[in-house]
Design a protein around this motif. Structure first.
Motif, PDB file in Angstrom:
ATOM      1  N   ARG A  71      31.406  34.567 -29.002  1.00  0.00           N
ATOM      2  CA  ARG A  71      29.731  33.949 -29.832  1.00  0.00           C
ATOM      3  C   ARG A  71      29.488  33.042 -29.426  1.00  0.00           C
ATOM      4  NH1 ARG A  71      32.909  36.313 -35.531  1.00  0.00           N
ATOM      5  NH2 ARG A  71      33.927  38.273 -34.866  1.00  0.00           N
ATOM      6  N   ALA A  72      30.032  31.292 -29.278  1.00  0.00           N
ATOM      7  CA  ALA A  72      29.225  30.203 -29.557  1.00  0.00           C
ATOM      8  C   ALA A  72      28.012  30.725 -28.447  1.00  0.00           C
ATOM      9  CB  ALA A  72      29.928  29.382 -29.379  1.00  0.00           C
ATOM     10  N   TRP A  73      28.425  31.086 -26.959  1.00  0.00           N
ATOM     11  CA  TRP A  73      27.549  31.386 -25.782  1.00  0.00           C
ATOM     12  C   TRP A  73      26.038  32.613 -26.684  1.00  0.00           C
ATOM     13  CZ3 TRP A  73      26.358  28.313 -22.765  1.00  0.00           C
ATOM     14  CH2 TRP A  73      26.839  26.634 -22.383  1.00  0.00           C
ATOM     15  N   ALA A  74      26.770  33.536 -27.840  1.00  0.00           N
ATOM     16  CA  ALA A  74      25.662  34.287 -27.824  1.00  0.00           C
ATOM     17  C   ALA A  74      24.962  33.651 -28.521  1.00  0.00           C
ATOM     18  CB  ALA A  74      26.657  35.717 -28.396  1.00  0.00           C
ATOM     19  N   THR A  75      25.594  32.976 -29.401  1.00  0.00           N
ATOM     20  CA  THR A  75      24.232  32.055 -30.644  1.00  0.00           C
ATOM     21  C   THR A  75      23.854  31.490 -30.000  1.00  0.00           C
ATOM     22  OG1 THR A  75      26.178  31.763 -31.923  1.00  0.00           O
ATOM     23  CG2 THR A  75      24.603  30.681 -32.343  1.00  0.00           C
ATOM     24  N   THR A  97      21.241  23.695 -19.657  1.00  0.00           N
ATOM     25  CA  THR A  97      21.236  22.269 -20.119  1.00  0.00           C
ATOM     26  C   THR A  97      22.316  22.126 -20.632  1.00  0.00           C
ATOM     27  OG1 THR A  97      20.047  22.808 -22.167  1.00  0.00           O
ATOM     28  CG2 THR A  97      18.293  23.253 -20.098  1.00  0.00           C
ATOM     29  N   ASP A  98      22.485  20.634 -20.649  1.00  0.00           N
ATOM     30  CA  ASP A  98      23.249  19.725 -21.320  1.00  0.00           C
ATOM     31  C   ASP A  98      23.103  19.825 -22.415  1.00  0.00           C
ATOM     32  OD1 ASP A  98      24.643  19.145 -18.665  1.00  0.00           O
ATOM     33  OD2 ASP A  98      23.671  17.210 -18.851  1.00  0.00           O
ATOM     34  N   LYS A  99      22.180  19.906 -23.022  1.00  0.00           N
ATOM     35  CA  LYS A  99      22.519  20.084 -24.159  1.00  0.00           C
ATOM     36  C   LYS A  99      22.489  21.607 -25.239  1.00  0.00           C
ATOM     37  CE  LYS A  99      19.034  20.553 -28.174  1.00  0.00           C
ATOM     38  NZ  LYS A  99      17.563  20.748 -28.815  1.00  0.00           N
ATOM     39  N   GLN A 100      22.156  22.767 -23.781  1.00  0.00           N
ATOM     40  CA  GLN A 100      22.631  23.953 -24.605  1.00  0.00           C
ATOM     41  C   GLN A 100      24.578  24.135 -24.328  1.00  0.00           C
ATOM     42  OE1 GLN A 100      20.660  26.033 -21.854  1.00  0.00           O
ATOM     43  NE2 GLN A 100      19.222  27.602 -23.689  1.00  0.00           N
ATOM     44  N   LYS A 101      24.511  23.223 -23.417  1.00  0.00           N
ATOM     45  CA  LYS A 101      26.124  23.010 -23.590  1.00  0.00           C
ATOM     46  C   LYS A 101      26.709  22.633 -24.188  1.00  0.00           C
ATOM     47  CE  LYS A 101      26.716  23.970 -18.209  1.00  0.00           C
ATOM     48  NZ  LYS A 101      26.272  22.807 -17.459  1.00  0.00           N
ATOM     49  N   ARG A 102      26.272  21.909 -24.648  1.00  0.00           N
ATOM     50  CA  ARG A 102      26.775  20.789 -25.673  1.00  0.00           C
ATOM     51  C   ARG A 102      26.545  21.501 -27.171  1.00  0.00           C
ATOM     52  NH1 ARG A 102      23.752  16.614 -24.085  1.00  0.00           N
ATOM     53  NH2 ARG A 102      22.499  17.004 -25.777  1.00  0.00           N
TER      54      ARG A 102
END
Length: 57
Positions: free
Chosen positions: A37-41, A10-15
């Motif tokens: 690490r950001a995407w893992a989080t 989602t856009d929220k997850q990307k932000r």
């Protein structure tokens, strides 16, 4: 360079991932490691990309 297909997020997850990545970079991590690490989080928090299907949350 990004790994994997981010179109299912989602856009929220990307932000969220972008903000987390920036925070890691400010702490001195390399860009690829910060992004990983950001995407893992985000995945740990939300369980991955968009949910869909019949009756599944």
């Amino acid at each position: 360079m990004s790994q994997g297909d981010k179109s299912k997020y989602t856009d929220k997850q990307k932000r969220q991932a972008e903000h987390i990545e920036e925070s890691y970079e400010k702490r001195g991590l390399s860009e690829p490691e910060a992004e990983r690490r950001a995407w893992a989080t985000v995945n740990k928090q939300d369980g991955g990309g968009k949910k869909g299907g019949s009756g599944h949350d």
